[in-house]
Scaffold this motif. Sequence first.
Motif, PDB file in Angstrom:
ATOM      1  N   GLN A  33       7.224   1.770 -39.032  1.00 33.61           N
ATOM      2  CA  GLN A  33       5.907   1.309 -39.462  1.00 33.61           C
ATOM      3  C   GLN A  33       5.541   0.016 -38.741  1.00 33.61           C
ATOM      4  O   GLN A  33       4.417  -0.155 -38.269  1.00 33.61           O
ATOM      5  CB  GLN A  33       5.896   1.085 -40.984  1.00 33.61           C
ATOM      6  CG  GLN A  33       4.579   0.550 -41.516  1.00 33.61           C
ATOM      7  CD  GLN A  33       4.657   0.169 -42.991  1.00 33.61           C
ATOM      8  OE1 GLN A  33       5.743  -0.121 -43.509  1.00 33.61           O
ATOM      9  NE2 GLN A  33       3.527   0.181 -43.660  1.00 33.61           N
ATOM     10  N   THR A  34       6.493  -0.899 -38.623  1.00 32.73           N
ATOM     11  CA  THR A  34       6.263  -2.172 -37.922  1.00 32.73           C
ATOM     12  C   THR A  34       5.935  -1.924 -36.450  1.00 32.73           C
ATOM     13  O   THR A  34       5.002  -2.535 -35.908  1.00 32.73           O
ATOM     14  CB  THR A  34       7.499  -3.088 -38.065  1.00 32.73           C
ATOM     15  OG1 THR A  34       7.722  -3.327 -39.451  1.00 32.73           O
ATOM     16  CG2 THR A  34       7.299  -4.407 -37.340  1.00 32.73           C
ATOM     17  N   VAL A  49      -0.537   7.363 -40.133  1.00 37.51           N
ATOM     18  CA  VAL A  49      -1.193   6.427 -39.214  1.00 37.51           C
ATOM     19  C   VAL A  49      -2.693   6.627 -39.174  1.00 37.51           C
ATOM     20  O   VAL A  49      -3.418   5.757 -38.673  1.00 37.51           O
ATOM     21  CB  VAL A  49      -0.615   6.513 -37.785  1.00 37.51           C
ATOM     22  CG1 VAL A  49       0.840   6.104 -37.775  1.00 37.51           C
ATOM     23  CG2 VAL A  49      -0.790   7.890 -37.191  1.00 37.51           C
ATOM     24  N   GLU A  78      10.246   1.693 -42.606  1.00 40.48           N
ATOM     25  CA  GLU A  78       9.610   0.386 -42.437  1.00 40.48           C
ATOM     26  C   GLU A  78       9.742  -0.130 -41.008  1.00 40.48           C
ATOM     27  O   GLU A  78       8.811  -0.749 -40.482  1.00 40.48           O
ATOM     28  CB  GLU A  78      10.190  -0.615 -43.436  1.00 40.48           C
ATOM     29  CG  GLU A  78       9.752  -0.335 -44.859  1.00 40.48           C
ATOM     30  CD  GLU A  78      10.475  -1.180 -45.897  1.00 40.48           C
ATOM     31  OE1 GLU A  78      11.477  -1.863 -45.551  1.00 40.48           O
ATOM     32  OE2 GLU A  78      10.051  -1.143 -47.059  1.00 40.48           O
ATOM     33  N   ARG A 102       2.433  -0.577 -36.107  1.00 44.07           N
ATOM     34  CA  ARG A 102       1.447  -1.619 -36.352  1.00 44.07           C
ATOM     35  C   ARG A 102       1.377  -2.589 -35.175  1.00 44.07           C
ATOM     36  O   ARG A 102       0.291  -2.888 -34.668  1.00 44.07           O
ATOM     37  CB  ARG A 102       1.786  -2.372 -37.642  1.00 44.07           C
ATOM     38  CG  ARG A 102       0.741  -3.441 -38.002  1.00 44.07           C
ATOM     39  CD  ARG A 102       1.146  -4.291 -39.195  1.00 44.07           C
ATOM     40  NE  ARG A 102       2.402  -4.984 -38.906  1.00 44.07           N
ATOM     41  CZ  ARG A 102       3.494  -4.916 -39.673  1.00 44.07           C
ATOM     42  NH1 ARG A 102       3.485  -4.191 -40.769  1.00 44.07           N
ATOM     43  NH2 ARG A 102       4.576  -5.574 -39.345  1.00 44.07           N
ATOM     44  N   ASP A 103       2.531  -3.059 -34.695  1.00 44.41           N
ATOM     45  CA  ASP A 103       2.557  -4.082 -33.662  1.00 44.41           C
ATOM     46  C   ASP A 103       2.285  -3.536 -32.264  1.00 44.41           C
ATOM     47  O   ASP A 103       1.511  -4.122 -31.512  1.00 44.41           O
ATOM     48  CB  ASP A 103       3.899  -4.823 -33.672  1.00 44.41           C
ATOM     49  CG  ASP A 103       4.123  -5.582 -34.975  1.00 44.41           C
ATOM     50  OD1 ASP A 103       3.169  -5.754 -35.758  1.00 44.41           O
ATOM     51  OD2 ASP A 103       5.289  -5.983 -35.220  1.00 44.41           O
ATOM     52  N   LYS A 151      -1.083  -0.714 -32.676  1.00 49.10           N
ATOM     53  CA  LYS A 151      -2.263  -1.281 -33.350  1.00 49.10           C
ATOM     54  C   LYS A 151      -2.872  -0.377 -34.427  1.00 49.10           C
ATOM     55  O   LYS A 151      -4.064  -0.408 -34.693  1.00 49.10           O
ATOM     56  CB  LYS A 151      -3.351  -1.651 -32.324  1.00 49.10           C
ATOM     57  CG  LYS A 151      -2.867  -2.546 -31.205  1.00 49.10           C
ATOM     58  CD  LYS A 151      -2.216  -3.794 -31.737  1.00 49.10           C
ATOM     59  CE  LYS A 151      -1.715  -4.653 -30.559  1.00 49.10           C
ATOM     60  NZ  LYS A 151      -0.714  -5.597 -30.947  1.00 49.10           N
ATOM     61  N   PHE A 152      -2.026   0.452 -35.070  1.00 54.56           N
ATOM     62  CA  PHE A 152      -2.461   1.231 -36.221  1.00 54.56           C
ATOM     63  C   PHE A 152      -2.317   0.391 -37.478  1.00 54.56           C
ATOM     64  O   PHE A 152      -1.693  -0.665 -37.463  1.00 54.56           O
ATOM     65  CB  PHE A 152      -1.597   2.497 -36.370  1.00 54.56           C
ATOM     66  CG  PHE A 152      -1.894   3.570 -35.368  1.00 54.56           C
ATOM     67  CD1 PHE A 152      -3.058   4.326 -35.461  1.00 54.56           C
ATOM     68  CD2 PHE A 152      -1.014   3.836 -34.343  1.00 54.56           C
ATOM     69  CE1 PHE A 152      -3.329   5.327 -34.541  1.00 54.56           C
ATOM     70  CE2 PHE A 152      -1.265   4.841 -33.426  1.00 54.56           C
ATOM     71  CZ  PHE A 152      -2.434   5.580 -33.524  1.00 54.56           C
ATOM     72  N   LYS A 153      -2.873   0.891 -38.569  1.00 51.64           N
ATOM     73  CA  LYS A 153      -2.662   0.288 -39.894  1.00 51.64           C
ATOM     74  C   LYS A 153      -1.897   1.326 -40.717  1.00 51.64           C
ATOM     75  O   LYS A 153      -2.431   1.921 -41.648  1.00 51.64           O
ATOM     76  CB  LYS A 153      -3.993  -0.058 -40.547  1.00 51.64           C
ATOM     77  CG  LYS A 153      -4.736  -1.156 -39.816  1.00 51.64           C
ATOM     78  CD  LYS A 153      -6.025  -1.505 -40.516  1.00 51.64           C
ATOM     79  CE  LYS A 153      -6.718  -2.597 -39.729  1.00 51.64           C
ATOM     80  NZ  LYS A 153      -8.010  -2.930 -40.301  1.00 51.64           N
ATOM     81  N   PRO A 154      -0.623   1.530 -40.368  1.00 47.28           N
ATOM     82  CA  PRO A 154       0.161   2.604 -41.004  1.00 47.28           C
ATOM     83  C   PRO A 154       0.619   2.230 -42.407  1.00 47.28           C
ATOM     84  O   PRO A 154       0.753   1.061 -42.748  1.00 47.28           O
ATOM     85  CB  PRO A 154       1.346   2.747 -40.069  1.00 47.28           C
ATOM     86  CG  PRO A 154       1.544   1.371 -39.504  1.00 47.28           C
ATOM     87  CD  PRO A 154       0.157   0.801 -39.366  1.00 47.28           C
TER      88      PRO A 154
END
Length: 133
Positions: A117-118, A65, A114, A121-122, A125-128
């Motif tokens: 990871q979603t 992350v 996955e 991200r959602d 607010k990370f860009k994993p």
Amino acid sequence: VASAARRAAPPVTRPAAPPVTRPAAAATTPATRPTTPPAAARVPPPTARPAAAPAVGAGSFTIQVGAFKDGASAESVVGRLKQKGFEAYVVAPAAADGLFNVRVGNYRARADAERVQTRLRDEEKFKPFIVTR
């Protein structure tokens, strides 16, 4: 005269050589042959990166992350993620000028990684991204 003597002498016969027998190949036993332990029993060499990774499962996928220059920032993010129920940890850099990686989880199936990871991200607010270990 010499040629007559040669003709008169009986031919020289040699006794037949006994058949050559070879000893049977010695059976090798595990005690006489160097052995290597099975892969599961081998101890992996120490890694250059000391990781505070959780010992949960034997998964090959994890999620990164973030990467930080200082350990305090990385530990802060880990603390926040742990409060929210994520299995977060820091991977210390191998070199003094390296980055502290913040990672989450230890998943056997990529699909499980996955899903998390979603969420990261959602919801966070990370860009994993998924890392194969």
